[in-house]
Design an enzyme around this catalytic site. Structure first.
Site, PDB file in Angstrom:
ATOM      1  CG  ASP A 127      22.225 -37.643 -30.105  1.00 30.08           C
ATOM      2  OD1 ASP A 127      21.224 -38.344 -30.295  1.00 30.08           O
ATOM      3  OD2 ASP A 127      23.135 -37.956 -29.315  1.00 30.08           O
ATOM      4  N   GLY A 144      -6.945 -48.081 -38.997  1.00 27.48           N
ATOM      5  CA  GLY A 144      -7.858 -47.470 -38.039  1.00 27.48           C
ATOM      6  C   GLY A 144      -7.215 -46.999 -36.749  1.00 27.48           C
ATOM      7  CG  ASN A 177     -19.224 -37.223 -30.773  1.00 24.08           C
ATOM      8  OD1 ASN A 177     -18.115 -37.273 -30.227  1.00 24.08           O
ATOM      9  ND2 ASN A 177     -19.438 -37.712 -31.979  1.00 24.08           N
TER      10      ASN A 177
END
Length: 607
Positions: free
Chosen positions: A36, A456, A514
């Site tokens: 808002d 990272g 994986n």
């Protein structure tokens, strides 16, 4: 909240001023989440015919998207591809805009802003704030800490942005907007401004828009010709010439010089100047992980590979460390960028060119930047008759054999992608497996590599993909955009795929399934529960996010044979729809460079 009042001749609303400034600087979209305190401003964003609002699923993803947008815009401003004529050169390029609401929104975005600060990516973070009267009276508003204080986030913001503007009136608001934009461009870092609801329609002078945020600088008629926006006092010309002469002396005495280009070369807009130097001197050149893709990765042009200290390809390591003079351009010597600080350079044969200083052997020259030195060196350094780079040059070209009915292994996975890439492709790699896997994969001419090596933040690439796609769309020529990300990382930012589908974008999302956090398993806890994740039905992902039925396709590669068939499929390679390819891989299989880095990181952590 304010409403539009009547403007006098020569005036525009503050919101319009801000939007026009962003457009002047090449920003055509704004990322964020509505709240808002920014809704009135967003009315003006939505109404502008040349500006687009990209509403994201959360503020963190919006910040990541802005980061990716800025990086690709930087690469397009310094393109080496067949479409280089579409770009401009010189100076910091690649600004992005992010808009959140006060408190809850800005704090959600702060991790993304901090990452941009760490990696030198210019973003203007606009925070919709309560009205100036509400702030002065200390009203107990939502999205605050309930103590009537509205500057509580100021200290946190100062730590992760290069400049801040807390707008309090229309009198100096335009000047403050220009100031934070100028700092973002000059420092290649994010900046911050609050926009109170009652200032959105504050009248400001339109004439100010005729003056560039960064005025053109005069040309220095000497060894250095300055690009736009670079300032040099008359007394500094002698300093530049002195440093140039010192480097020329070392260059003349060197038999085997090399050049290594790093991230700040592209962040501060000098890839074209580095290319000029390489072309003039025929020097062998290398990159770092953060500098990958800055220059053409072609061994026939002198490219020798990616140098990462001790974890480099052995041929690359040998070539770099045999040099008798090394020129580093825009170096960021972080752990993952240097192979855990394993650079082997003799200070007596080292030159470092940076955006605000130069180091020659043991001497530091503040204020002498690569903007001024690179043109001078390109004119004064004589070409060297050096041994050509070996054809393989540490670059992945040979694809190892393997059984077609078993999972594809990392050692073959990345070379196969090397064969898939084509000119002007954008490759985005998530931190960890993907960024390390891409190290030895050469990019074709005009290719762009995007990765967050220093900060990272896990999942960053999933959000950054949205920004990369939109920047690619603005390029004016076809650019396939390919994301490499693990199953664990994508779970953090997966919602933004829905935004990509909503806007009809066509990424290739390469999911390395994986079964968990592989980089963490390699560093510590290979079988630990904390490195496990929930298993998702990835094949249903695009359908789940795609209620409107935009074109999409999902692929599954459980074996190497299936994977190779998909890469050879013309429909897949065309990249004309949103695609996800799920590749099943062993939970402990990892690229060579990542295995070495993980071992070194584990040792450092235990020290």
């Amino acid at each position: 909240m304010s409403s539009p009042g009547e403007l006098q001749a020569g005036e525009v609303y503050l919101a319009s001023y801000l939007i026009e400034r962003l457009i002047q600087l090449g920003v055509n979209v704004m990322y964020g989440v509505p709240g808002d305190f920014n809704l009135v401003f967003l009315d003006e964003v939505e109404a502008h015919p040349k500006f687009e609002w990209i509403g994201c699923c959360n503020e963190l993803n919006a910040g990541y998207a802005a980061d990716g947008y800025a990086r690709v815009k930087q690469s397009q401003a310094n393109s080496t591809g067949s479409n280089a004529s579409h770009t401009t050169q010189g100076g910091v390029k690649g600004l992005a805009a992010l808009c959140t609401t006060f408190g809850v929104g800005e704090l959600s975005a702060m991790n993304a802003v901090a990452g941009a600060y760490s990696e030198r990516v210019p973003i203007l973070h606009i925070v919709g704030a309560p009205s100036t009267s509400a702030q002065k009276n200390g009203f107990l508003l939502h999205h605050t800490l309930g103590d009537g204080k509205f500057n509580v986030f100021k200290t946190a913001t100062q730590g992760v942005t290069a400049a801040q503007a807390f707008l309090e009136s229309g009198a100096n608001a335009a000047e403050e907007i220009d100031r934070v934009l100028r700092v973002a461009l000059e420092t290649a870092r994010p900046t911050y401004m609050t926009l109170p609801t009652d200032l959105v329609y504050a009248p400001v002078s339109k004439a100010r828009l005729d003056t560039p945020v960064i005025p053109p600088a005069p040309t220095v008629q000497d060894k250095s010709t300055l690009p736009t926006g670079i300032k040099l006092e008359d007394g500094d010309v002698d300093k530049v010439n002195f440093v140039s002469d010192e480097i020329e002396r070392l260059w003349t005495g060197a038999k085997n010089p090399i050049l290594i280009v790093d991230a700040c070369a592209i962040r501060y807009g000098v890839p074209h100047l580095v290319r000029d130097l390489v072309d003039a001197t025929k020097v062998k050149y290398f990159s770092t992980p953060m500098g990958k893709g800055v220059l053409h990765e072609d061994s026939s042009k002198g490219f020798g590979g990616v140098y990462v200290g001790a974890i480099s390809d052995p041929d690359v390591k040998e070539a770099v460390e045999a040099a008798d003079l090394t020129i580093l351009v825009g170096a960021i010597k972080s752990d993952f960028n240097t192979g855990e600080f394993s650079y082997k350079f003799d200070t007596k044969s080292l030159i470092e060119l940076h955006s605000d200083h130069t180091i020659v052997q043991y001497a530091n020259y503040p204020g002498v930047s690569f903007h001024t030195l690179l043109p001078a060196l390109a004119r004064t350094l004589k070409a060297k008759d050096v041994e050509p780079v070996a054809e393989h040059a540490g670059l992945v070209r040979k694809i190892p054999d393997g059984p077609k009915d078993q999972m594809v292994k990392q050692e073959a996975f990345w070379p196969l992608w090397g064969k898939f890439f084509k000119e002007d492709d954008i490759a985005i790699a998530e931190t960890g497996t993907s960024s390390f896997g891409m190290i030895d994969v050469p990019l074709p001419r005009g290719g762009t590599f995007v990765s967050q090596v220093l900060w990272g933040s896990i999942g960053w690439a999933g959000g950054a993909l949205l920004g990369c796609l939109l920047a690619a769309r603005e390029a004016g020529y076809p650019r396939r955009t390919i994301l490499f990300i693990g199953d664990g990382s994508l779970q953090l930012t997966v919602q933004e795929i829905s935004t990509m589908l909503r806007h009809g974008l066509c990424p290739i999302i390469v999911l390395l399934n994986n079964d968990g956090y592989v980089i963490e398993r390699l560093i510590h806890g290979p079988e630990a529960v904390y490195n496990d994740i929930s298993r998702w039905k990835w094949q249903e992902l695009l359908s789940f996010f795609n209620a409107d039925g935009h074109p999409h396709k999902t692929w599954l590669a459980e074996t190497r044979g299936q994977f190779e068939e998909i890469l050879a499929n013309e429909e897949f390679a065309k990249a004309d729809k949103c695609q996800l390819i799920e590749v099943k891989m062993d939970r402990l299989d990892a690229p060579r460079a990542l295995q070495l880095q993980a071992e070194m990181s584990a040792k450092l952590n235990s020290a």
